[in-house]
Enzyme design. Structure first.
Site, PDB file in Angstrom:
ATOM      1  N   SER A   1       0.615  -1.268  -0.182  1.00  0.00           N
ATOM      2  CA  SER A   1       0.150  -0.192  -0.108  1.00  0.00           C
ATOM      3  C   SER A   1       0.399   0.999  -0.215  1.00  0.00           C
ATOM      4  CB  SER A   1      -0.218  -0.130   1.167  1.00  0.00           C
ATOM      5  OG  SER A   1      -0.055  -0.006   2.898  1.00  0.00           O
ATOM      6  N   LYS A   2      -0.168   2.068   0.355  1.00  0.00           N
ATOM      7  CA  LYS A   2       0.771   3.617   0.016  1.00  0.00           C
ATOM      8  C   LYS A   2       2.226   4.083   0.690  1.00  0.00           C
ATOM      9  CE  LYS A   2      -1.512   7.658  -2.797  1.00  0.00           C
ATOM     10  NZ  LYS A   2      -2.487   6.818  -2.747  1.00  0.00           N
TER      11      LYS A   2
END
Ligand code: GLU
Length: 478
Positions: free
Chosen positions: A249-250
């Site tokens: 994820s980010k």
């Protein structure tokens, strides 16, 4: 049968690594079978879709070399097809208008929760009479179109990655919404519906996408059947995981292809690496290949079910292999944008031939293209910064005298590799010092550091832009 596959990104963000990897597998599969790779932009979410994200997605796919054969098609330009599809299902009695309000849906879910049941739509408006419908309308209620899903339906498909998959209609949350209402009747279609209409219209033979879409597949198969269409094959590819085994994820620092580009990865290395995220070639010792080479070998038999861990060290290693193997012209072209955005100017002797020489000098030390910015900095500034080790080196006994000797010998010389060697030899002889001392002092004075790329080559490059003599003089003044 001609294989037809598609990548269908939603332009609600930049091209994500997961989408790009799915695109790679689609591309490889299409090329392996001499089929077509189609690009469809799923932009029906009007609030979150942005043209700049579409641009980013197209640019990212092009940069990676994932050229498409048809498209880009935009779902917002195909609304008439979805409306027609909804009408079709209404006419067949397979879909209906549902007038349940948001409050009623909430109350329904609360009651289900209280009974310890999974939330679902209870199909309450499935068999409304025309009078009941009219009454809801006169109350001013809005409607959605729902597609009937029988609880006892069994949905079975043979997934090309995961094998036999079995779902029950009762797992799918009740009759599903396929479109919203609009002033003039049928409005915005929902994701699962638009996808099926498009995949039928585009004659997609294989739907290859991330495993997060598995539940959608079960619903979509029911829609194909409702339309009396051939159900395509499905392949659900494993997720990309971070080091902790969770979905990348980010928070893991980077998720979009343009970020990888900014970080100095080459498209060849990145696409090579993505190919290995979940797939392995029949000869598993083979790690470096082009997309075309991988396409020859690609099959879903060698795609893993388990999630694929993202390994930065491996990506870095692959990147360095590609960088080290690049021809001089190409690597120079690749590095230029990074050097330019660091503000480096290519004037005063720093023209193309000089730059290519500089690039050849640093090429073996690069892992990422961005590394070049730091390594070459000393060639673009008048003042070098001295590391503490370099300062210490310049304090060594005999160091400054050696540099004076070099500077004096430089006065009436045209510097070339042989003359540089000659000068060092001469100083060693005249001053009765070790060659190591002269070399280390020279490096400290010229580069401000005690290690780095080849010294003689660095010196020649600095000499060509007139930076060597002032640096020697400055180090001597100290
Ligand atoms: N728009 C969907 C996504 O971006 C596409 C899924 C599919 O391939 O059907 O996840």
């Amino acid at each position: 049968m001609t294989v037809r596959v598609r990548i269908a990104p939603s332009p609600t963000g930049n091209l994500h690594i997961g989408t790009a990897r799915t695109a790679v597998f689609n591309w490889l599969f299409a090329r392996h079978h001499g089929g077509k790779f189609i690009l469809r932009i799923e932009d029906t979410d009007l609030e979150r879709s942005r043209p700049e994200y579409t641009e980013n997605i197209l640019a990212g796919l092009r940069w990676l070399g994932l050229n498409w054969d048809e498209g880009p098609f935009f779902q917002t330009q195909r609304l008439h097809l979805y409306k027609q599809g909804v009408q079709d299902l209404l006419d067949k009695g397979l879909a209906y208008r549902c007038y349940t309000t948001a409050e009623e849906l909430d109350a329904m879910r609360e009651a289900q929760k209280a009974r310890g049941e999974a939330p679902r739509y209870d199909n309450r408006h499935r068999n409304l009479t025309p009078e009941q419908e009219a009454a809801f309308r006169s109350e001013g209620r809005n409607f959605v179109i729902r597609f009937k899903i029988e609880d006892d339906r069994e949905i079975i498909w043979n997934d090309l990655v995961r094998g036999k998959m079995v779902w029950r209609g009762s797992d799918l949350g009740g009759d599903m919404v396929i479109a919203r209402a609009a002033e003039d009747g049928i409005g915005q279609p929902l994701y699962n519906f638009a996808v099926v209409v498009d995949d039928m219209d585009m004659q997609i033979t294989h739907v290859i996408r991330g495993e997060d879409h598995i539940a959608n597949t079960a619903k979509q198969i029911l829609l194909y059947e409702a339309f009396g269409a051939t159900v395509p094959e499905f392949a659900h590819t494993p997720l990309i995981l971070n080091q902790e085994g969770r979905k990348l994820s980010k928070r893991d620092g980077v998720t979009s292809i343009s970020d990888f580009q900014k970080m100095g990865f080459t498209p060849e290395a990145l696409v090579n690496y993505m190919t290995l995220l979940g797939w392995s070639p029949p000869d598993s010792t083979q790690e470096i290949f082009t997309l075309e080479q991988a396409a020859k070998e690609f099959s879903f038999e060698r795609v893993n079910k388990a999630g694929a861990k993202f390994d930065w060290a491996k990506l870095d290693w692959l990147n360095s292999q590609y960088i080290h193997g690049m021809a001089g012209e190409k690597i120079t072209d690749e590095l230029l944008p990074y050097l330019e955005s660091a503000g480096y100017k290519f004037t005063s002797g720093r023209e193309r031939p000089w730059l290519e020489q500089l690039v050849a000098l640093i090429q073996p030390s690069l892992t990422r293209l961005t590394d070049a910015v730091d390594i070459t900095q000393l060639f673009f500034t008048t003042e070098v910064e001295f590391s503490s080790e370099a300062l210490k080196q310049l304090q060594q006994e005999g160091s400054k005298a050696a540099l004076e000797g070099v500077l004096a010998a430089l006065e009436n010389q045209q510097l070339e590799s042989a003359t540089a060697q000659q000068i060092i030899k001469q100083v060693v002889k005249e001053q009765k010092v070790k060659k190591g001392l002269v070399m280390r002092s020279l490096r400290a004075a010229l580069t401000g550091d005690v290690h780095g790329p080849d010294l003689i080559e660095s010196w020649l490059l600095l000499n060509q832009i007139g930076l060597d003599k002032p640096r020697l003089a400055k180090a001597i003044e100290g």
